[in-house]
Design an enzyme around this catalytic site. Sequence first.
Site, PDB file in Angstrom:
ATOM      1  N   ASP A 282       0.853  -1.270  -0.104  1.00  0.00           N
ATOM      2  CA  ASP A 282       0.098   0.063  -0.104  1.00  0.00           C
ATOM      3  C   ASP A 282       0.727   1.377  -0.059  1.00  0.00           C
ATOM      4  OD1 ASP A 282      -2.480   1.307   0.203  1.00  0.00           O
ATOM      5  OD2 ASP A 282      -2.556   1.379   2.384  1.00  0.00           O
ATOM      6  N   HIS A 283       0.532   2.208  -0.762  1.00  0.00           N
ATOM      7  CA  HIS A 283       0.915   3.726  -0.573  1.00  0.00           C
ATOM      8  C   HIS A 283       2.436   3.610  -1.012  1.00  0.00           C
ATOM      9  CE1 HIS A 283      -2.399   6.185   0.115  1.00  0.00           C
ATOM     10  NE2 HIS A 283      -2.939   5.385   0.693  1.00  0.00           N
TER      11      HIS A 283
ATOM     12  N   HIS B 216     -10.055   4.995   0.160  1.00  0.00           N
ATOM     13  CA  HIS B 216      -9.126   4.980   1.158  1.00  0.00           C
ATOM     14  C   HIS B 216      -9.525   5.832   2.521  1.00  0.00           C
ATOM     15  CE1 HIS B 216      -5.441   4.094  -1.630  1.00  0.00           C
ATOM     16  NE2 HIS B 216      -6.309   3.607  -1.988  1.00  0.00           N
TER      17      HIS B 216
ATOM     18  N   GLU C 105      -2.969  -0.282  -8.348  1.00  0.00           N
ATOM     19  CA  GLU C 105      -3.885   0.638  -8.042  1.00  0.00           C
ATOM     20  C   GLU C 105      -3.158   1.947  -8.009  1.00  0.00           C
ATOM     21  OE1 GLU C 105      -7.106   0.303  -4.701  1.00  0.00           O
ATOM     22  OE2 GLU C 105      -5.692   1.770  -3.693  1.00  0.00           O
TER      23      GLU C 105
END
Length: 475
Positions: A149-150, A338, A263
């Site tokens: 993620d991120h 998110h 994503e």
Amino acid sequence: MNNDVNLEVYPRSKVEVEGTIFSLARLADGQKCLCISGDVAGFDGERQGEVLLCPLTPENGAALRARLPWLRPQPLGLQKSAGCGDRLGLATPGHVRAVRQVGGIAPIFAQQSMRENARTGRTPQQVMDDATWGVFQEGWREPWGADADHLKTTDDIDLCVAAGYTFYTVDPGDHVDNAAHTAPLDVLRDRFRALPWAFLSDSPDDLRTRYLGRCFPVEEFTLEFDETALLRAACKYGRALLHAARMYRHLADVSGDRPFELEVSVDETETPTSPLEHYFIASELKRLGVRWVSLAPRFVGRFEKGVDYIGDLGKFEAEFARHAAIARVLGPYKLSLHSGSDKFSIYPIVARHAGDLVHLKTAGTSYLEALRAIAAVDPGLFREILAFARQRYDEDRATYHVSADPGKVPPPDELTDDQLAGVLDLFDGRQVLHVTFGSVLERFGERLKAVLAEHEEAHYAALEAHFVRHLKPFK
């Protein structure tokens, strides 16, 4: 191990594959181990009669994933999905139980950002392994994903590819020009000319030709750019799109023939992503050759950590309907929520307009439910954590979108034991406890994890109830 070893086998974990029996068990001291009877090649452990007792090491986790293919994460495609962040490495069994109870939602059980890894002292591999053991413990056999993620750098990507992740959330937010959101047209023209056109494989004239003077039908909506709107979108997101494309190309290179999903996240910005800007982002990503399965705009309103949506629900629905239409027309791809934890008031809206094209991303809410379990089984520890969190909030809030007032959080000495868990139902209490997790784990982490391990069923029950509430609106 001696011959008097006492094992409590988790019944859902037990499985026989090609004559070898695998199971997860809990020892008398609370530690967990992998039990194998049969072919033990590739595993490291100690013999106890006919059974090899193996510690839950990364090496044994990798060996088990090689034997049991359902323990390996995989791409989930355009299925409706939910990500379950786990800052403690103990929550996956509770997540599995909630997903199993609701049904119809593809889960991502390993999900952690690099920022959270730094604050919890974990690595991408540890996050993957903790999810593996939780999936194994609960006997989950359906597909599940793992979200890196991120990610902001190619080094981040390399670490997560090595650990076997399947879903990569690239975050080009540092390259978004937030000032372009309100800059006047003359300033926008200067910034527009200064964009890195050669690296974008584009030119100012070509971009203007693609968008100006045209109408873009999006189902029942029509979008149209004037010069100001186009230059604002290009200046705001141009460099971010270039960074996202570079990250995607690097990911494709290092992944080789291993399948992955992307994503793109632009949610951690100072200003909302309008439907017009969303259309520009998606169109330009396609032009740059990027393929993605979900996209996270910055939606209108406030998506603060640990609490419900803050804003005008009517305005959110009107804009979200357009975002959903764009995702169908230019994809299809999923819209990703998110800071999606606890946004109960918008879940029905999202489900109504996005259908299956939605990914719900949760993180800190699992940590808060762990604290709820702590409040019930060890009130003294919860009091210490609450007092410490009230002191740490002003410093720890720096990197989060939050607005809690720690002065509105009751001091622990003013609460009875029965009132402690109620702090987690207060707006200010949830945020104060949410954003201080790194500091809390640094001071109390070992004690907190030990209590949860001792009372794991209380922990799992709190998680299951909370996540069923999250998932049911999307059923």
